[in-house]
Write a protein that holds these residues in place. Structure first.
Motif, PDB file in Angstrom:
ATOM      1  N   ILE A 184       0.824  -1.217   0.000  1.00  0.00           N
ATOM      2  CA  ILE A 184       0.000   0.000   0.000  1.00  0.00           C
ATOM      3  C   ILE A 184       0.855   1.263   0.000  1.00  0.00           C
ATOM      4  N   GLU A 185       0.524   2.179  -0.888  1.00  0.00           N
ATOM      5  CA  GLU A 185       1.182   3.480  -0.929  1.00  0.00           C
ATOM      6  C   GLU A 185       0.200   4.528  -0.419  1.00  0.00           C
ATOM      7  N   PRO A 186       0.702   5.649   0.084  1.00  0.00           N
ATOM      8  CA  PRO A 186      -0.183   6.630   0.747  1.00  0.00           C
ATOM      9  C   PRO A 186      -1.262   7.211  -0.157  1.00  0.00           C
ATOM     10  N   THR A 187      -1.131   7.048  -1.466  1.00  0.00           N
ATOM     11  CA  THR A 187      -2.163   7.593  -2.354  1.00  0.00           C
ATOM     12  C   THR A 187      -3.171   6.534  -2.776  1.00  0.00           C
ATOM     13  N   ASP A 188      -2.994   5.301  -2.313  1.00  0.00           N
ATOM     14  CA  ASP A 188      -3.789   4.180  -2.831  1.00  0.00           C
ATOM     15  C   ASP A 188      -5.219   4.130  -2.312  1.00  0.00           C
ATOM     16  N   THR A 189      -6.099   3.701  -3.200  1.00  0.00           N
ATOM     17  CA  THR A 189      -7.421   3.248  -2.772  1.00  0.00           C
ATOM     18  C   THR A 189      -7.371   1.727  -2.696  1.00  0.00           C
ATOM     19  N   SER A 205      -6.322  -3.258   8.814  1.00  0.00           N
ATOM     20  CA  SER A 205      -4.916  -3.380   8.428  1.00  0.00           C
ATOM     21  C   SER A 205      -4.567  -2.352   7.354  1.00  0.00           C
ATOM     22  N   ALA A 206      -5.471  -2.193   6.379  1.00  0.00           N
ATOM     23  CA  ALA A 206      -5.200  -1.231   5.311  1.00  0.00           C
ATOM     24  C   ALA A 206      -5.093   0.185   5.869  1.00  0.00           C
ATOM     25  N   ILE A 207      -5.935   0.485   6.874  1.00  0.00           N
ATOM     26  CA  ILE A 207      -5.850   1.808   7.515  1.00  0.00           C
ATOM     27  C   ILE A 207      -4.501   1.951   8.229  1.00  0.00           C
ATOM     28  N   LEU A 208      -4.133   0.920   9.007  1.00  0.00           N
ATOM     29  CA  LEU A 208      -2.873   0.988   9.754  1.00  0.00           C
ATOM     30  C   LEU A 208      -1.672   1.056   8.822  1.00  0.00           C
ATOM     31  N   GLN A 213      -7.624   5.660   0.914  1.00  0.00           N
ATOM     32  CA  GLN A 213      -9.074   5.411   0.949  1.00  0.00           C
ATOM     33  C   GLN A 213      -9.296   3.903   1.002  1.00  0.00           C
ATOM     34  N   VAL A 214     -10.196   3.461   1.898  1.00  0.00           N
ATOM     35  CA  VAL A 214     -10.549   2.041   1.954  1.00  0.00           C
ATOM     36  C   VAL A 214     -12.033   1.912   1.624  1.00  0.00           C
ATOM     37  N   ILE A 215     -12.331   1.048   0.677  1.00  0.00           N
ATOM     38  CA  ILE A 215     -13.730   0.836   0.281  1.00  0.00           C
ATOM     39  C   ILE A 215     -14.089  -0.623   0.559  1.00  0.00           C
ATOM     40  N   ALA A 216     -15.207  -0.829   1.256  1.00  0.00           N
ATOM     41  CA  ALA A 216     -15.585  -2.191   1.636  1.00  0.00           C
ATOM     42  C   ALA A 216     -16.909  -2.571   0.987  1.00  0.00           C
ATOM     43  N   ILE A 217     -16.980  -3.801   0.499  1.00  0.00           N
ATOM     44  CA  ILE A 217     -18.136  -4.254  -0.278  1.00  0.00           C
ATOM     45  C   ILE A 217     -18.766  -5.486   0.372  1.00  0.00           C
ATOM     46  N   ASP A 218     -20.063  -5.433   0.614  1.00  0.00           N
ATOM     47  CA  ASP A 218     -20.806  -6.588   1.132  1.00  0.00           C
ATOM     48  C   ASP A 218     -22.272  -6.282   0.913  1.00  0.00           C
TER      49      ASP A 218
END
Ligand SMILES: NC(=O)c1ccc[n+]([C@@H]2O[C@H](COP(=O)([O-])OP(=O)(O)OC[C@H]3O[C@@H](n4cnc5c(N)ncnc54)[C@H](O)[C@@H]3O)[C@@H](O)[C@H]2O)c1
Ligand SMILES: [Zn+2]
Ligand SMILES: [Zn+2]
Lengths: 391, 180
Positions: A184-189, A205-208, A213-218
């Motif tokens: 993960i790079e600081p600009t990544d979604t 984990s992605a936040i840490l 930006q983190v997008i979650a799908i369910d």
């Protein structure tokens, strides 16, 4: 002792079984204090992963207190130690273990000939899983024999409750590894499919790890609400178009990093006709997995991006869009989790208060209620996200 | 007590001493029986359609019987799978098709109309069982509009989400390589 035993499709029972014994000098026996039901257990519950036999004890997320050690454990563990048991059994000495590739340890699968036939090579032995990975009795039980115990353990301190530590056995390092695999790079979604326990851990984990930006799908409101609480923007795939929304949220570029935390049993939806076809083929054994999420990830991922697969796939997946995968220059990384590669760092983060994985627990019940809880977890009844069992 | 599953246990692994209660309900057993029945009937229809048409006095309709055989086998497989409810509803629909086909063969000049009447009776009986089983094995997933608990306070970050984000940003600012 009491243990949750697999008897066939959708048939798990709390049976009385003989207590485990030390079989090898490198064994230890633990008295289980907490264990949990995992999404992987549901694949076994549905008999979608080949190689289960009636009488197999379930469970691979377990912790407890060492009550007996073999003569070869060499002082690495002693009676009274409190340990979390990684779901991958590791020798700590083979070439793969030395490289940190613990889930493909070359020594611990005691039925390696089966795995070699099916996968080409053997992988590590796993607790409470199919005979392709050794058929080792699992930890949804009062006692557990830990083979290669001198290496297969995570020592944990007293004073931190079980609930915060238990998930070091699997889902926390699994979500973590899935995110690490994304570089993960600081600009990544980072887009994450599936907000079950593994998806929840992947979000944190992605936040840490610093995702922009983190997008979650369910499709389950309770899981989406938990994902949002962890810092994710959410998409409900039953009411929205995943591809459209992901493109909207990334200025049409697509997410750089995509993580599959759903696995081989993607929801079957009329609006996603490929899932209907997969389900039909799966029933007549023309296909083992329903890889809708993989297809969608490849389609929507930004060119040059990474597809990280934590969800379990068991055999053959059809209609993979290899053209898109190749031409977009994507990278796929996957694997059962190398638990002990991450566990020291993650334990440290828990002790420091950076994260408390117990947030995911929605149900805690006695072991004897385990069989019903398999149904509750599978049917997503009572807003269930994660079940902890107390022997 | 003897437990069949103990035979294949690796020496030294725990063996079942006393079995606990099963999750299987009577309706699950019924679904299973109907699934196997469906496959059995389907196999006969597919491989011996002539026997079927002769018994019913409707020679010449072998292709239709074959097609019905395929339908029975597929519905049977589905009734034995985790989607048994869909399989059982498919069987209920199939029973309707069976009945319609049988009725069309029930003409005054059919010398085997007695057999057709018998077959209709059987289809009626089986249809009732299929319907019962389909009703009783409804999936227990809560309906989409069911009230659900939500978890808006479960961030998992004891120091708050902003602190988790900014800690990551600081590390990123200091790190030169993304190795972890
Ligand atoms: N790699 C590993 O070492 C490892 C370890 C543990 C679990 N797993 C696997 O991770 C997966 C998830 O585990 P879990 O415990 O969170 O299970 P789970 O069943 O609770 O979660 C799966 C989630 O995926 C969602 N989902 C289904 N179809 C989807 C779709 N089309 N798009 C988006 N989401 C969808 C479901 O609604 C559900 O919430 C399983 O396949 C499990 O076997 C892998
Ligand atoms: Zn697991
Ligand atoms: Zn090894």
């Amino acid at each position: 002792m009491k243990a949750l035993v697999w008897h066939g499709k959708e048939d798990i029972r709390c049976d009385t079984v003989t207590d485990p014994e030390i079989q090898d000098p490198r064994d230890a026996i633990i008295k289980v204090t907490s264990c949990a039901i995992c999404g992987s257990d549901l694949h076994l519950f549905h008999n979608f992963i080949p190689g289960m036999l009636p009488g197999d004890i379930m469970g691979h997320e377990t912790m407890g207190e060492v009550v007996e050690v073999g003569s070869g454990v060499d002082g690495k563990l002693k009676k009274g130690d409190r340990i979390v048991v990684p779901f991958t059994i590791i020798c700590g000495e083979c070439d793969q273990c030395k490289r940190g590739n613990f889930s493909v340890c070359e020594t611990t699968n005691r039925k390696r000939h089966l795995a070699e036939k099916v996968f080409g090579h053997s992988c590590a032995g796993l607790f409470g899983y199919t005979h392709l990975t050794g058929g080792y009795p699992g930890g949804q039980a009062e006692y557990l024999r830990v083979p290669f115990a001198d290496a297969t353990h995570i020592k944990v301190p007293d004073g931190v409750p079980d609930e915060q530590l238990l998930f070091l056995s699997d889902i926390f390092p699994t979500g973590w590894q899935a995110a690490v695999h994304c570089d993960i790079e600081p600009t990544d979604t980072v887009a994450i499919w599936g907000c079950g326990p593994v998806g929840q851990m992947a979000i944190r984990s992605a936040i840490l790890l610093g995702a922009n930006q983190v997008i979650a799908i369910d499709c389950l409101p309770e899981r989406l609400s938990m994902a949002e609480a962890g810092g994710a923007t959410t998409i409900n795939f039953e009411t929205e178009s995943v591809v459209e929304r992901l493109n909207e949220l990334t200025d049409g570029k697509g997410p750089e990093k995509c993580i599959d935390c759903a696995g081989m049993e993607a929801h079957v939806l009329a609006s996603q006709p490929d899932t209907l076809l997969d389900r039909a083929k799966q029933m007549v054994m023309l296909e083992s997995d329903r890889p809708h999420v993989l297809r969608e990830m490849i389609y929507v991922c930004r060119p040059g991006g990474v597809i990280s697969v934590a969800g379990v796939y068991s055999g053959l997946s059809d209609n993979m869009p290899m053209g898109a995968f190749m031409n977009k220059g994507l990278t796929m990384r996957t694997g059962q989790t190398h638990v002990n590669r991450w566990s020291d760092d993650l334990l440290h983060r828990i002790e420091e208060g950076q994260i408390d994985p117990s947030f995911v627990i929605t149900h805690t019940v006695p072991l004897s209620q385990g069989p019903e809880m398999y149904q509750v977890f599978r049917d997503k009844r009572d807003s269930c996200v994660k079940v902890v069992l107390k022997p | 007590m003897f437990h069949f599953s103990n035979i294949v246990r690796t020496k030294g692994d725990p063996r079942i001493v006393e079995g606990g209660p099963s999750l299987k309900r009577p309706e699950d057993q019924l679904a299973r029986a109907l699934g196997w029945f469906s496959i059995g009937l389907g196999v006969v229809e597919f491989f011996a359609p002539r026997r079927v048409t002769e018994t019913l006095g409707v020679e010449g309709h072998e292709t239709l019987v074959r097609a019905f055989g395929v339908r029975e086998i597929l519905a049977g497989i589905m009734s034995l799978s985790v989607d048994k409810n869909a399989g059982l509803w498919a069987r209920v629909g199939g029973d309707g098709l069976d009945a319609a086909a049988l009725l069309s063969g029930l003409t005054a000049d059919n010398p085997k109309k007695g057999n057709i009447a018998l077959a209709l009776l059987m289809v009626g009986g089986i249809a009732m069982l299929d319907y019962r089983a389909a009703q009783d094995t409804k999936p227990q997933r809560p309906p989409r509009d069911a009230r659900r608990k939500l978890y808006p306070n479960r961030s998992g970050f004891p120091k708050g989400i902003e602190s988790a984000r900014s800690a990551a940003k600081q590390i990123a600012a200091h790190a030169t390589v993304g190795q972890s």
